[in-house]
Design an enzyme around this catalytic site. Structure first.
Site, PDB file in Angstrom:
ATOM      1  N   GLY A  55      51.213  44.024  19.777  1.00 50.28           N
ATOM      2  CA  GLY A  55      52.298  43.139  20.205  1.00 50.28           C
ATOM      3  C   GLY A  55      52.886  42.425  19.013  1.00 50.28           C
ATOM      4  N   CYS A  82      45.121  46.353  17.294  1.00 47.38           N
ATOM      5  CA  CYS A  82      46.040  45.506  16.527  1.00 47.38           C
ATOM      6  C   CYS A  82      46.093  44.087  17.105  1.00 47.38           C
ATOM      7  CB  CYS A  82      47.420  46.158  16.461  1.00 47.38           C
ATOM      8  SG  CYS A  82      48.422  45.540  15.085  1.00 47.38           S
ATOM      9  N   TYR A  83      47.184  43.698  17.762  1.00 44.65           N
ATOM     10  CA  TYR A  83      47.239  42.367  18.382  1.00 44.65           C
ATOM     11  C   TYR A  83      46.089  42.195  19.363  1.00 44.65           C
ATOM     12  CZ  TYR A  83      48.892  38.351  21.065  1.00 44.65           C
ATOM     13  OH  TYR A  83      48.992  37.123  21.689  1.00 44.65           O
ATOM     14  N   HIS A 170      46.565  51.303  14.758  1.00 41.49           N
ATOM     15  CA  HIS A 170      47.089  51.937  15.971  1.00 41.49           C
ATOM     16  C   HIS A 170      46.575  53.377  16.072  1.00 41.49           C
ATOM     17  CE1 HIS A 170      49.963  48.817  17.216  1.00 41.49           C
ATOM     18  NE2 HIS A 170      50.145  48.610  15.928  1.00 41.49           N
ATOM     19  N   GLU A 172      46.758  55.272  18.571  1.00 43.18           N
ATOM     20  CA  GLU A 172      47.559  56.062  19.507  1.00 43.18           C
ATOM     21  C   GLU A 172      48.683  56.852  18.858  1.00 43.18           C
ATOM     22  OE1 GLU A 172      49.353  51.833  19.647  1.00 43.18           O
ATOM     23  OE2 GLU A 172      47.438  52.814  19.243  1.00 43.18           O
ATOM     24  N   ASP A 228      61.675  67.946  37.566  1.00 40.76           N
ATOM     25  CA  ASP A 228      60.934  66.980  38.372  1.00 40.76           C
ATOM     26  C   ASP A 228      61.126  67.213  39.868  1.00 40.76           C
ATOM     27  OD1 ASP A 228      60.315  65.891  35.907  1.00 40.76           O
ATOM     28  OD2 ASP A 228      61.894  64.377  36.000  1.00 40.76           O
ATOM     29  N   LYS A 371      56.209  63.705  31.613  1.00 38.60           N
ATOM     30  CA  LYS A 371      56.976  64.942  31.760  1.00 38.60           C
ATOM     31  C   LYS A 371      56.128  66.197  31.518  1.00 38.60           C
ATOM     32  CE  LYS A 371      60.973  65.464  32.177  1.00 38.60           C
ATOM     33  NZ  LYS A 371      61.815  65.773  33.360  1.00 38.60           N
TER      34      LYS A 371
END
Length: 515
Positions: A55, A82-83, A170, A172, A228, A371
């Site tokens: 954040g 992180c945050y 991070h 991710e 979709d 997706k």
């Protein structure tokens, strides 16, 4: 069987969706929630693990987003990123302050505790993505420092007995070379997740739930022909068969010849046993959009008109209990319904619905999927690959690929330009290398010269991006010769265009669509 759940508490981080996406890659189901989520709700969800995102704030600031100490005493493993790492230390009695040297970008992290559960099979020196101006000065009581960098003494810390882990970077993002491995270690080694959330089980469970929900009711499916809605339609047909009617609304904002292509696949002569109705409502939508330029207003007009058409068709076929829509997880997140993300844009099948909808309930069987997960579900359902891997197309169609007012003439221009672009990408043999590509019509007109004549025509923008989850995207590097050929054909073959541009913007800061 109750599926395992890991939740992400979002503190305003730009990578919140990526965290959830990476956890799902471990075959563990994951959802995003705001840091404002009540502790009692978290207890009710009974997650196997909790991840706190990054954040932009300083956790020690008076108005900083924070969570109570109780979160860390639930007996549920928690990983702070992180945050989230700084917040964990701060709340539990450690110290966080402005760093003498901030760290941004790729940074070498030195792992001090090689036998840590989250650092299993991770290199002693590993490249990670840092983005922080604050640093953990002192780890909270009971925590052991497990990694550091040249400028950051506490790059990671843990209280293994309590199941609490904090990393300053991070994991991710793809720039963190062994980040996926760390997240997998957390959900498998620490949280004890079996990793049994697979697409085959998702499809089977969805069919069972739909049958249970619908009972003897009649179902109306909004079929656009895109990935979709096509997957949603086939999923519903597997579940309720003849109780399903699919209505395809040709709103005049589809790609060139797409209306006929959709009917050929799903209509009476197609491959699927569906009750198929085509509604040609082109002029109706053009009339509603006349004079409207603002993107959000266009989206909401198109979404509302969709519902009105569906209501009318429902009345023609008799009582209809359920409406099916192809909402997917990025739609939900970008509409501000997941985590702390700002509303990026409303989606006609999420935030743009009118207050009154003449159906008992809306069914959104793909609402939890990204997706690429939708495509995998499509393959599990036996849908042919050429349909499953079709280019994504927004619900509002070309209404959001035409900047400014939508007119029939502008639709023709962008349809023709887009058809040329897609044809040349296919001819070049690079279609499978690009995540999404399309032509859009800007609202800019400029002077040009064609032959000996002065022109004052529109500029077309070409867009092409590479993406895994459609939450972030990078510009695709299309060979110059291909772009040059596309430009030449559009200028020569599409009346009303005298300039072609290539959009280099990534997401963020832009969106994938051009509006």
């Amino acid at each position: 069987m109750k599926r395992e759940l890991v939740i992400v508490l979002d503190f305003g981080g730009q990578y919140n969706q990526l965290v959830a996406r990476r956890v799902r890659e471990c075959n563990v189901y994951c959802e995003i929630y705001s840091y404002k989520t009540d502790i009692e709700k978290i207890k009710e969800m009974n997650p196997k693990g909790i991840i706190l995102t990054g954040g932009p704030n300083s956790c020690y600031a008076p108005d900083a987003p924070i969570y109570s100490r109780e979160l860390f005493g639930l007996g549920i493993p928690v990983l702070g990123l992180c945050y989230g790492a700084q917040l964990m230390m701060f709340v539990l009695g450690g110290s966080v302050a402005r760093a003498e040297v901030g760290e941004y970008g790729k940074t070498v992290v030195l792992v001090d505790k090689r036998d840590s559960k989250i650092f299993e099979n991770i290199s002693a020196e590993t490249v990670c993505w840092m983005s922080h101006a604050d640093s953990i000065v002192k780890a909270a009581p009971g925590f052991e420092i497990t990694a550091h960098t040249v400028d950051c003494p506490v790059a990671a810390a843990e209280n293994a007995d309590a199941g609490l882990y904090a990393v300053q970077y991070h994991p991710e993002v793809l720039h963190t070379e062994e980040g996926a491995k760390l997240l997998s270690n957390f959900v498998r080694n620490v949280c004890g997740c079996a990793g049994d959330w697979r697409m085959d089980s998702f499809v089977e469970e969805s069919i069972r739930q739909i049958r249970e929900k619908v009972g003897n009711g009649r179902v109306l499916c909004a079929l656009s022909g895109g990935v979709d809605s096509s997957v949603a339609a086939v999923l519903l047909s597997k579940a309720v068969g003849g109780q399903l009617t699919c209505v395809f609304v040709d709103h005049g904002l589809l790609r060139k010849d797409e209306g006929d292509e959709v009917e050929a696949v799903f209509g009476p002569d197609g491959s699927y046993d569906l009750n198929f109705i085509r509604v040609n409502a082109q002029q109706r939508f053009y009339d509603r959009l006349a004079g409207v330029s603002e993107p959000e207003k266009k989206r909401k007009i198109i979404g509302e008109e969709f519902i009105r058409v569906f209501e009318e068709e429902a009345k023609k076929i008799g009582a209809v209990d359920f409406l099916v829509q192809g909402t997917i997880y990025p739609d939900v997140v970008e509409s501000g319904l997941g985590g702390e993300s700002a509303v990026i844009k409303s989606h006609h099948n999420v935030g743009g619905l009118p207050d009154y909808v003449d159906f008992k309930e809306i069914i959104e069987p793909l609402r939890d999927l990204f997706k690429d997960e939708v495509r995998r579900a499509g393959l599990e359902l036996g849908i042919p690959e050429y349909l499953v891997f079709r280019q994504p197309f927004p619900g509002p169609g070309l209404g959001v690929r035409i900047v400014g007012e939508v007119t029939e003439e502008k639709v023709r221009i962008v349809q023709d330009a887009d058809a040329i672009y897609r044809e040349e990408i296919e001819n070049a043999g690079i279609a499978q290398e690009i995540g999404q590509y399309f032509a859009a019509l800007t609202n800019m007109q400029s002077v040009g010269v064609m032959g000996d004549e002065r022109t004052y025509d529109y500029a077309v923008a070409l867009r092409a991006v590479n993406t895994i989850d459609f939450m972030t995207a990078e510009t695709a590097e299309i060979p110059y010769e291909v772009l040059k050929k596309v430009m030449g054909r559009i200028i020569n073959e599409v009346k009303g265009v005298n300039r072609v541009m290539y959009d280099l913007t990534s997401k963020p800061p832009g969106t994938i669509e051009f509006e």
